[in-house]
Structure formats: C-alpha cells, structure tokens
Design a protein around this motif. Sequence first.
Motif, mmCIF file in Angstrom:
data_model
loop_
_atom_site.group_PDB
_atom_site.id
_atom_site.type_symbol
_atom_site.label_atom_id
_atom_site.label_comp_id
_atom_site.label_asym_id
_atom_site.label_seq_id
_atom_site.Cartn_x
_atom_site.Cartn_y
_atom_site.Cartn_z
ATOM 1 N N UNK A 188 -10.185 -27.129 -2.160
ATOM 2 C CA UNK A 188 -9.728 -28.005 -2.939
ATOM 3 C C UNK A 188 -8.358 -28.653 -3.249
ATOM 4 N N UNK A 189 -7.237 -27.789 -2.677
ATOM 5 C CA UNK A 189 -5.839 -28.098 -2.809
ATOM 6 C C UNK A 189 -5.473 -29.305 -1.643
ATOM 7 N N UNK A 190 -4.513 -30.030 -1.943
ATOM 8 C CA UNK A 190 -3.940 -30.791 -0.834
ATOM 9 C C UNK A 190 -2.904 -29.895 -0.264
ATOM 10 N N UNK A 243 -5.494 -35.537 -7.085
ATOM 11 C CA UNK A 243 -5.579 -36.466 -8.463
ATOM 12 C C UNK A 243 -7.111 -36.904 -8.489
ATOM 13 N N UNK A 244 -7.593 -36.652 -9.805
ATOM 14 C CA UNK A 244 -8.972 -37.212 -9.871
ATOM 15 C C UNK A 244 -9.189 -38.605 -9.784
#
Lengths: 349, 323
Positions: free
Chosen positions: B271-273, B292-293
């Motif tokens: 999920x993380x960058x 970011x969404x």
Amino acid sequence: MTADVNQFPALDKTKFEQRGIEFKLGIPVTTAVSVGNSIAVGFGDGSVRIFTSGQSSDAIKAHKGIVLCMSKDGNHILTGGDDGRFLKISLDGVVKEIGNFGTRWVDNVTANNGSLVCSSGKIVYLWSPNNKEPKLFEHNSTVGGIAFDTKGKRLAVSRYDGVTLWKKDYTKKWVSSNLIWKGSHNKVSFSPDGKYLVTSMQENAIRCWRLKDKIDFAMSGYDRKIKSFAFVGETSYLATSGALGMGVAAAICWPFDGEGPMGRQPTCISYTGNNEVTVVEPFPSENAIFAGLSDGSVFLSEIENKNNTIIIRSFTGSEVSAIAVTDDSSSILIGDMNGNILWTSIWDK
Amino acid sequence: MENKHQVPVTVLTGFLGAGKTTLLNRILTEQHGQKYAVIVNEFGEQGIDNDLVVDADEEVFEMNNGCICCTVRGDLIRILSGLMKRADKLDAIIVETTGLADPAPVAQTFFVDQDVANKTKLDAIVTVADAVHLSSQIEDHHEAEEQIAFGDVILLNKIDLVKDEVIDVVTKRIRKINPFAKIIKTTKCGAPLKEILNLDAFSLKRILEVEPDFLDSDHDHEHDDDITSLSFVSNTPLNMEKFQDWFGKLLQTKGQDILRTKGILDFKDQNDRYVFQGVHMLMDASPMGKWPEGKERSSRLVFIGRNLESMNLKEGFENCKSA
C-alpha cells in the motif's frame, strides 16, 4: 549477555543523590578533571568552573565557544577550545594563554614532566619549561589523540592510518616510528605497564599494538563507535563503551594482565534499558568502573564481581558527558549534556 | 525518545574561481539574524556578527567496511561532533569544499557516522558554477563535472559576463548531467540565502516533490559528457524481491560509477510508496505513506553517473516488473 543483566527497582533518588548536591546549570558539560580534591568542569559555552566540597566557583571565562578538552598539570588545569586557544588555568581562576591557533581548534591537551602539550590540526606542540617557542611534531593528517606513557618517555599520536610513536634517541633528539593500520584513529592510550598501545577507531573497534614486537590486533564486535575507554585497576582492564543490544547497554572490559588480551574473552557488564554507555571512568585503586549512560544514569561496578553493581545516579534524560573522582577517591562529580551536575560522596559516613 | 533536532548542513562546492568565496562572504556578513558555523579550508577572513569560522583540512579516509568506494571525511566527524556540544544552538552549518574536491565523501559522512547522523542532517549540496568557464572546465576536469552531478542547487554564476545564448547552452549542459538540480542564475552569487540554505533536499519526503527536468527530444551530441543521467518510469508495479536483488547487486558492483540515485517505487501488493536516494553505494530508503488517492501509481527511478549505458539499466529495471 542477558543472563547477568543488572536490574534495579525504579528509584526516585539514589542515596548518593539524596546526600549529594545537584546543580542545574543548563549548559552542556563537555569534560571534567580532578585536581587534588577539587574537580574542574568544562562547558559548551567556553567556561570552566571549579567544584570543591560540593561548592561551585564562579564561571571562569576561558574559551569563546566550547571547552573541547581538559587535562591536569600539577595544581593547574590545561584546556583547549574552539577559539583555537590553549590555556593554563589556576584553581582560583587565573587564565594564562600558552598558544593561539586562530580558527584551528585545539583538540587535545596534556602535561608531561613540566612540559605543556597540545594538538591543533596536524601538529602537536610541546612547550618545555625553559623554552619560549614550542617544539613541533608534524603529521600527515589531523591528530586524533595524544598520550604519553606513564614514564613520560614516549609520545603516541593517533591519526589516519595508525599512530606515530615519538621518543628521544641517545642524542636527545625526538625520532618517530609508525604503527600502521588503515582507517581513522581517534583516542589513544598506553597500557599502564607501557607494553601495549590502544586506539579507538571510526569503525566500532579498538586497535591494539603489542609494542615489543609491533603485533597488532582488533578488539571488535561493538555496535557503536567507542566514545570512551580507560585502563582500570591493578590487574589492568581496558574498559570501553560502544556495546549495546536489545534493551541492554554494556561496558566491555578486556584483560591486560599476563599475556594480554589476545585470544581472551572480555568481561561484559550490562545495564538494562535502551541506552548506550557514553562514559567509562575508572574508580582509582579499585578494579571497578563508573559507567555513565545516554539516559543520564551512572553505575559503579566491580569488574571481577560484576553482580556487585550499585546505581549512583538515576535517569535524568540527558546523556552523561563527564565523570571525575577526586584524588582521594572520596567524592564523584557527574555532568551531562543538559548541564545537570551531581557532586556526591562515594562512601557511606 | 529524545526530540531529534538535527542541525542542517549545507555543502558548498564549485570549481576554482566560480564564486564560492563570494557566497561565503555574503553568508558571513549579511544581516540574516541566524547563527551559522562555516567550516572552511584556509579561509583568510574572520566571521562577523555571531558567525563561527572553523578551519579544517579536507581529509578523507576509506572506511574498513568492505565498501570499496566509501571514503568519508574524518575531520568533519570531529568538528560536527564538537559543534554539537555548544551551549547555543546553530541554525545551520556550511561546509566549504576546495575547488578540486569530490563532493561524495562529504555526503557519505552523513550516512556512515551515527552521531553525525543523529544530530545533524545533510541539507543540500550547493554547487557554484562559472557561466563563463563551466563548459571548458567540465571537459578538462572530472571534478567540475562531479560537482555538477552532485548538486541539489546549482548557482550558475557570472551570467552578467556572458551572452544569453551561452547561458542557454551551459544550462542545457548542466541539465544533461543533472536533471533534478534547481538552477539559479546569478551575478556575484546574489541569490537569496533562503534559496540556498535549509532546503531539506536530502529528505526522502522532498524526493516526492522533485520532478526531474529532462531534455527529452533535445539530444544534442555536441558534447560527449562523461557523466550522464538516465531515468525510467513504469506503470506496472514492481516485484519487491526482484528489485532489491537487482538494485543491491547493481550498487555493489557499479557503485563507484553511480554517483547519485533517487526514486519512488510502486511495489506489487504494497500500500505504501517506497522512496529512496543514494550516494554511490550508500542508500537511504523508507516507505513514505500511502499513494495519494486518485493519482496513478507509478515507479520512477533516476541515475546520475558514468558509463550508465554499459549497465543494462533499462533491461534490469524491466525485469523487475511483476508478472
């Protein structure tokens, strides 16, 4: 390492703190040295204070910015600062400038048989009692540390890639030889019997030379750079900072008796908490060390009976930066990076 | 945990005569209300106001840590550790390097020494370049080229002495070597100090904001520069294991030729960058929160170095894409 960790109940104040005198000066303590039954303390604002029987002198304005190093010379102290000055200060606060190197710091000071010695940049300067001009000892890189052997005959200067060993030949001329090991060598010291030379390195290790045959070896396995080390006691251990593990800090003590430390196991004195030992200071004439930690606590431990450990000062939240014991071993001074100072008697009345 | 206040350290580099001393004099004499320490090599002047001038010798040594290109500056470790004992706190520290110096050992010092890394942080490498002479200096001296390659900010100085066309040519040349530096055109190094100091260019957070400025179509082969840059983008998520394997080996074997790397990575099932940046073989990497969404996830990777063409970077990167 976890089997013999010293654990202590949470205390508000130790008995040493209760009977001692505390100062909250708010200025980082950089160094402390005992002179007779007084202790001189250097600070991060360039000042020096003399503590005697739990009383502090007024601040002596010594250096412009930081007292970087301090040593004893008889009943005086020597200091080096970030203002490039090398000073001799009496216990009643008279300051005399020995040398001035401008924007180049004075990183090491010491006295030897009446001579005053300091390092600034790549050069060690030695003022003999009868000479106005200093003798210069030049090196290829900035001096990390300087040390004389106990007899004062040999001068060791650590630097990049090893140590330069200076001594006087039969014509009384200083000559040098080199002890070589690649890397950056910081602090240097002779063993009390003069048989070994040790340096702390940038690479989390102690380098040791046996001087009779120049055999060298590493004492390694440390987790951090070794900021503090000292020879302790009659059997002579080398006590070092720099070891820590999961929830444990430790002072590692290497035996220097008999055949020396080669191939032998060190004694590991452990302390609980997520801390690091930042200062080790010998307890004179005892096989014992004071260990100051990064959380401000200070312990006294016997090396050969490490379960015999007592807590001198509890947590302050600020790294212990200096410990000194008066020459008669009656009192101790502890200083930290927030300028908290504890003066207390070591023995129960 | 203690509050980790780290004093920012700016590295000031630039070829001989480019204007470093002019900039240092400005920093030391301007009324900025800040307390700076300036670490210099053989600088004749004293600090004015409250500033502090410290003399150092530019002394590098090689770490015995099995990393062949890991040279660091021991004198800097000593001085920075000393400065941290001051009663009054510094707002910033500026390290001047000599004109022929390689900036890498200074940067590497911040990766290698724990005390230095705890109490100070590398803020940015600022390179002063001489608009009149830069082109010839790059051709004749690899140091001049390295200084451009390492710069986070490049002050293109002395623009009053050259025509606009020359400025364009020099700017393009800088861009080809270093696509992500901020270029500030100046005369007498007259840029506001806030554009030079306290930039936080080495923080991983900042990497998210930097868009490399590539001259895509404008490949002029007039100059065959030794140091170049290459960048890669992928909209297919990467396989973490494959990437770590490839990138680790790459730095281990080619770390001497790879001067700087920066990147944002999109790993499959994460999920993380992930953001990283490196100097030669040393690397700083960390997950930096969720993507970011509404924005497309993609991986971006930038290399600056020598002989990049020989490293099969494109192929290596392609192989890291998850199947």
